[in-house]
Design an enzyme around this catalytic site. Structure first.
Site, PDB file in Angstrom:
ATOM      1  N   ARG A   1       0.887  -1.319  -0.360  1.00  0.00           N
ATOM      2  CA  ARG A   1      -0.136  -0.122  -0.186  1.00  0.00           C
ATOM      3  C   ARG A   1       0.748   1.427  -0.068  1.00  0.00           C
ATOM      4  O   ARG A   1       0.106   2.413  -0.696  1.00  0.00           O
ATOM      5  CB  ARG A   1      -1.203  -0.087   1.149  1.00  0.00           C
ATOM      6  CG  ARG A   1      -1.950  -0.899   0.845  1.00  0.00           C
ATOM      7  CD  ARG A   1      -3.012  -1.370   2.366  1.00  0.00           C
ATOM      8  NE  ARG A   1      -3.577   0.512   2.038  1.00  0.00           N
ATOM      9  CZ  ARG A   1      -3.958   0.619   3.670  1.00  0.00           C
ATOM     10  NH1 ARG A   1      -3.912  -0.518   4.806  1.00  0.00           N
ATOM     11  NH2 ARG A   1      -5.059   1.456   3.481  1.00  0.00           N
TER      12      ARG A   1
ATOM     13  N   VAL B   1      -5.021   7.338   4.992  1.00  0.00           N
ATOM     14  CA  VAL B   1      -3.580   7.053   5.436  1.00  0.00           C
ATOM     15  C   VAL B   1      -2.348   7.781   4.651  1.00  0.00           C
ATOM     16  O   VAL B   1      -0.925   7.449   4.392  1.00  0.00           O
ATOM     17  CB  VAL B   1      -3.099   5.737   6.230  1.00  0.00           C
ATOM     18  CG1 VAL B   1      -3.537   5.971   7.394  1.00  0.00           C
ATOM     19  CG2 VAL B   1      -3.343   4.305   4.746  1.00  0.00           C
TER      20      VAL B   1
ATOM     21  N   HIS C   1      -5.786   8.519  11.399  1.00  0.00           N
ATOM     22  CA  HIS C   1      -5.750   6.763  11.480  1.00  0.00           C
ATOM     23  C   HIS C   1      -4.333   6.587  11.079  1.00  0.00           C
ATOM     24  O   HIS C   1      -3.779   5.883  10.899  1.00  0.00           O
ATOM     25  CB  HIS C   1      -7.054   5.893  10.351  1.00  0.00           C
ATOM     26  CG  HIS C   1      -8.598   5.987  10.730  1.00  0.00           C
ATOM     27  ND1 HIS C   1      -8.617   5.401  10.065  1.00  0.00           N
ATOM     28  CD2 HIS C   1      -8.654   6.075  11.973  1.00  0.00           C
ATOM     29  CE1 HIS C   1     -10.614   5.468  10.703  1.00  0.00           C
ATOM     30  NE2 HIS C   1     -10.049   5.416  12.109  1.00  0.00           N
TER      31      HIS C   1
HETATM   32  N1  APR Z   1     -16.319   9.352  -5.508  1.00  0.00           N
HETATM   33  C1  APR Z   1     -16.958   9.106  -3.897  1.00  0.00           C
HETATM   34  N2  APR Z   1     -17.021   8.166  -3.200  1.00  0.00           N
HETATM   35  C2  APR Z   1     -16.638   6.718  -3.717  1.00  0.00           C
HETATM   36  C3  APR Z   1     -15.767   6.546  -4.870  1.00  0.00           C
HETATM   37  C4  APR Z   1     -15.628   7.897  -5.931  1.00  0.00           C
HETATM   38  N3  APR Z   1     -14.935   7.434  -6.785  1.00  0.00           N
HETATM   39  N4  APR Z   1     -15.284   5.851  -5.037  1.00  0.00           N
HETATM   40  C5  APR Z   1     -16.320   4.600  -3.913  1.00  0.00           C
HETATM   41  N5  APR Z   1     -16.768   5.695  -2.641  1.00  0.00           N
HETATM   42  C6  APR Z   1     -17.753   5.514  -2.198  1.00  0.00           C
HETATM   43  C7  APR Z   1     -17.761   4.003  -1.355  1.00  0.00           C
HETATM   44  O1  APR Z   1     -19.603   4.593  -2.001  1.00  0.00           O
HETATM   45  C8  APR Z   1     -18.177   4.468   0.207  1.00  0.00           C
HETATM   46  O2  APR Z   1     -19.216   4.513   0.883  1.00  0.00           O
HETATM   47  O3  APR Z   1     -16.383   5.501  -0.562  1.00  0.00           O
HETATM   48  C9  APR Z   1     -17.072   4.815   0.623  1.00  0.00           C
HETATM   49  C10 APR Z   1     -15.322   4.242   0.869  1.00  0.00           C
HETATM   50  O4  APR Z   1     -15.769   3.040   1.917  1.00  0.00           O
HETATM   51  P1  APR Z   1     -15.137   2.628   2.638  1.00  0.00           P
HETATM   52  O5  APR Z   1     -14.636   1.301   1.594  1.00  0.00           O
HETATM   53  O6  APR Z   1     -15.691   1.545   4.265  1.00  0.00           O
HETATM   54  O7  APR Z   1     -13.968   3.189   3.620  1.00  0.00           O
HETATM   55  P2  APR Z   1     -14.332   4.304   5.085  1.00  0.00           P
HETATM   56  O8  APR Z   1     -14.777   4.807   4.649  1.00  0.00           O
HETATM   57  O9  APR Z   1     -12.953   4.809   4.187  1.00  0.00           O
HETATM   58  O10 APR Z   1     -13.455   2.721   5.517  1.00  0.00           O
HETATM   59  C11 APR Z   1     -12.972   3.651   7.280  1.00  0.00           C
HETATM   60  O11 APR Z   1     -12.433   1.661   7.832  1.00  0.00           O
HETATM   61  O12 APR Z   1     -11.193  -0.129   7.629  1.00  0.00           O
HETATM   62  C12 APR Z   1     -11.166   0.835   8.348  1.00  0.00           C
HETATM   63  O13 APR Z   1      -9.311   1.988   8.339  1.00  0.00           O
HETATM   64  C13 APR Z   1     -10.133   1.636   7.587  1.00  0.00           C
HETATM   65  O14 APR Z   1     -10.032   3.962   7.658  1.00  0.00           O
HETATM   66  C14 APR Z   1     -10.577   3.422   7.155  1.00  0.00           C
HETATM   67  C15 APR Z   1     -11.560   3.533   7.850  1.00  0.00           C
END
Ligand code: APR
Length: 232
Positions: A56, A90, A106
């Site tokens: 990553r 991160v 984080h």
């Molecule tokens: N533009 C806007 N939103 C997007 C895009 C995009 N191009 N692509 C994906 N998404 C949205 C998805 O629909 C989803 O709701 O981004 C979100 C990503 O969600 P997660 O994958 O759950 O990521 P996140 O919310 O940052 O996770 C929070 O979980 O695993 C832990 O520590 C890790 O910081 C992370 C935390």
């Protein structure tokens, strides 16, 4: 003058080529959280955890900020009040896009932490179980990221910002991980206007006053333009 607090998640970096966690092809579809994102997983198999974060770190170092990162930096420059960016990410794409004083709740891939003495330093591109701590020299380096079961960083400062904000936006986060998923409630209690900017509704979408759906590189510049120039 009005303070804006912005929370970002993996979705804001998706168009820069970095994976999200919970989308269908996300990181948690390929790796078990328990194995690579918990202190127990690191104790059990540090080699796997270093490999996960090394990959990553290399990918994040090659990524470029997209229009969403860049326009938030413009908002920080042009908004007459304070704009605070709190990220769960991160990667350092907010900084690469020109943002200042980003709060990494984080941690960051760029940081290394000594599991023995607590010393922090800039991580080498690749770390392994022999990487020595520059302070205590023991081979106990780990990524300076917050794992499940660990306390998020800078929470006192974040809650202070939320208590004083009049606009709160969540961008690119699924609203499934706390404490970040509850920030909208803190902002609402402070009387702020709240908006969710996401590809699809998050788990906490009903807590927001306004929602805008679409790719961040398109909907975030539109939202910033409406803030700076007034809705068109
Ligand atoms: N533009 C806007 N939103 C997007 C895009 C995009 N191009 N692509 C994906 N998404 C949205 C998805 O629909 C989803 O709701 O981004 C979100 C990503 O969600 P997660 O994958 O759950 O990521 P996140 O919310 O940052 O996770 C929070 O979980 O695993 C832990 O520590 C890790 O910081 C992370 C935390």
């Amino acid at each position: 003058m009005e303070k804006i607090v912005i929370l970002t998640g993996a979705g804001i970096s998706a168009e820069s080529g970095l994976g999200t966690f919970r989308d269908k092809d996300g990181l948690w579809a390929k790796y078990a959280i328990d194995d690579v994102a918990t202190p127990e997983g690191f104790a059990r198999n540090p080699v796997l955890v270093h490999e996960f974060y090394n990959a990553r770190r290399v990918k994040a170092a090659a990524a470029r900020p997209n229009a969403a990162h860049q326009v938030l930096a413009r908002l920080q420059r042009d908004w007459p009040g304070e704009v605070v960016i709190v990220t769960q990410n991160v990667d350092r794409l907010h900084e690469a896009g020109g943002a200042q004083d980003v709060i990494h709740m984080h941690g960051t891939l760029a940081g290394a932490l000594c599991a023995a003495c607590g010393h922090r330093w800039t991580a080498p591109e690749e770390m392994d179980t022999a990487t020595p701590c520059p302070a205590c020299t023991r081979p106990t380096a780990r990524p300076d990221v917050v794992w499940f079961g660990e306390m998020a960083y800078f929470m006192d400062a974040i809650y202070d910002h939320l208590a004083g904000c009049s606009v709160f936006a969540a961008i690119g986060t699924s609203g499934q991980v706390y404490p970040a998923a509850a920030f909208v409630n803190e902002a609402t209690a402070a009387g702020a206007r709240t908006v969710e900017l996401n590809l699809e509704p998050s788990a906490v979408v009903s807590s927001f006053d306004e929602t805008r759906f679409g790719p961040a590189s398109q909907i975030v510049p539109d939202w910033v333009a409406d803030l700076l120039e007034g809705p068109r």
